[in-house]
Design a protein around this motif. Sequence first.
Motif, short mmCIF file in Angstrom:
data_model
loop_
_atom_site.label_atom_id
_atom_site.label_comp_id
_atom_site.label_asym_id
_atom_site.label_seq_id
_atom_site.Cartn_x
_atom_site.Cartn_y
_atom_site.Cartn_z
N ASN A 33 0.84 -1.21 0.00
CA ASN A 33 0.00 0.00 0.00
C ASN A 33 0.87 1.25 0.00
OD1 ASN A 33 -1.15 1.93 2.61
ND2 ASN A 33 -2.27 1.90 0.69
N TYR A 34 0.39 2.26 -0.71
CA TYR A 34 1.04 3.58 -0.67
C TYR A 34 -0.04 4.63 -0.78
CZ TYR A 34 0.21 4.35 -5.64
OH TYR A 34 -0.40 4.55 -6.84
N ALA A 35 0.34 5.89 -0.50
CA ALA A 35 -0.63 6.98 -0.56
C ALA A 35 -0.51 7.77 -1.85
CB ALA A 35 -0.46 7.91 0.64
N GLY A 36 0.71 8.24 -2.18
CA GLY A 36 0.85 9.11 -3.35
C GLY A 36 2.05 8.83 -4.22
N ASN A 37 3.02 8.10 -3.70
CA ASN A 37 4.29 7.92 -4.41
C ASN A 37 4.32 6.58 -5.17
OD1 ASN A 37 6.96 7.80 -5.25
ND2 ASN A 37 7.73 8.76 -3.36
N ALA A 38 3.71 6.59 -6.36
CA ALA A 38 3.57 5.36 -7.14
C ALA A 38 4.93 4.79 -7.56
CB ALA A 38 2.71 5.61 -8.38
N ILE A 57 0.52 -3.85 -5.98
CA ILE A 57 0.51 -2.49 -5.44
C ILE A 57 -0.93 -2.02 -5.29
CG2 ILE A 57 1.10 -0.10 -5.98
CD1 ILE A 57 3.53 -1.27 -7.54
N VAL A 58 -1.22 -1.40 -4.16
CA VAL A 58 -2.58 -0.88 -3.96
C VAL A 58 -2.51 0.51 -3.34
CG1 VAL A 58 -2.84 -2.23 -1.81
CG2 VAL A 58 -4.86 -1.31 -2.94
N GLN A 59 -2.92 1.49 -4.16
CA GLN A 59 -2.97 2.87 -3.65
C GLN A 59 -4.14 2.98 -2.68
OE1 GLN A 59 -5.31 5.52 -4.02
NE2 GLN A 59 -3.93 6.95 -2.98
N GLY A 60 -3.98 3.81 -1.66
CA GLY A 60 -5.09 4.04 -0.73
C GLY A 60 -4.63 4.85 0.45
N ASP A 61 -5.48 5.76 0.87
CA ASP A 61 -5.19 6.61 2.03
C ASP A 61 -5.86 5.97 3.25
OD1 ASP A 61 -5.26 8.55 4.04
OD2 ASP A 61 -5.60 10.20 2.63
N VAL A 62 -5.06 5.55 4.21
CA VAL A 62 -5.64 4.81 5.35
C VAL A 62 -6.61 5.65 6.18
CG1 VAL A 62 -3.76 3.14 5.57
CG2 VAL A 62 -3.66 5.28 6.88
N SER A 63 -6.58 6.97 5.99
CA SER A 63 -7.50 7.81 6.76
C SER A 63 -8.89 7.89 6.10
CB SER A 63 -6.92 9.22 6.94
OG SER A 63 -6.90 9.92 5.72
N VAL A 64 -9.04 7.28 4.92
CA VAL A 64 -10.30 7.36 4.18
C VAL A 64 -11.02 6.00 4.23
CG1 VAL A 64 -11.30 7.74 1.88
CG2 VAL A 64 -9.37 9.14 2.66
#
Length: 260
Positions: A33-38, A57-64
């Motif tokens: 998982n990452y937030a913005g840095n692909a 790879i899975v993008q995602g913001d843990v606060s959402v």
Amino acid sequence: MAQKSALVTGASRGIGRGIAIELAHAGYRVAINYAGNAAAAAEALKLVQEAGSDGFIVQGDVSVAADRERLVAETVANFGRIDILVNNAGVAPNVRADLLDAGEESFDRLFNINLKGPFFLSQLASKQMLKQEKDEEGFRGRIVNITSISVYTSSINRGDYCMVKAGLAMMTKLFAERLGNEDINVYEIRPGVIATDMTGGVKEKYDKLIIEDERGITPIRRWGKPEDIGKAVRAIAEDRFPFSTGACFDVDGGFHLHRL
Ligand code: NAP
């Protein structure tokens, strides 16, 4: 033996990447998982593959909330189950502000990413783990929370960080109790000063405190490395602590010792 699978939040860089690589060495497939840095996430996946395993790879913001749902859903879609969740993603304050001037925006940001995110992600992952059959070692899953020496060390220029990390330590105990009789063990790993992007801006300060000062703030006179934390997570992932839950491991070069 079936190949085990991990979901590591914030696995693109720093400590999370170190954890992903060590889990790959242990034979785990890893959801990175990452937030913005692909680009960093792509590099992490390459390193996981070089370590002899695989992942995605899975993008995602843990606060959402919707992103957390997707993290769990995609991990299960790819791997069929989650054998270990590592709540590693975390941020420091953008600006270090004195306790008397610290703002609500920073507080909310840190609370949401460093505590609310891991709490509700653990809730989702636990429910998934409870549906899973026990593995060869008798576990349905494991959860690891990456906290900090800030759990018990006050830094008055980032009080928000200290408070939410203390909350994450308590969260470990809560989940450990709730899941103790459900074949899911829960652990806290408490890193010291580790060389990553997060500490890049304070490198000179810590070089002095750790290495140059006569005695040093840590008995082991070096910076921590992401792989130091990765190895601790790997020991848990390999079930070296089957009769421990709610336990905290200090991976800090001895920082926690009281010295005279
Ligand atoms: P880092 O180098 O800044 O990396 C942070 C990681 O978290 C990156 O992968 C980043 O993704 C990800 N991330 C940030 N916000 C996110 C969000 N909202 N949702 C999902 N992922 C997010 O930090 P680090 O030093 O490796 O720290 C990792 C953890 O260890 C944190 O919880 C930190 O508090 C803790 N820790 C660090 C130290 C230290 O000395 N470094 C000491 C004690 C504890 P992108 O790459 O996409 O930005």
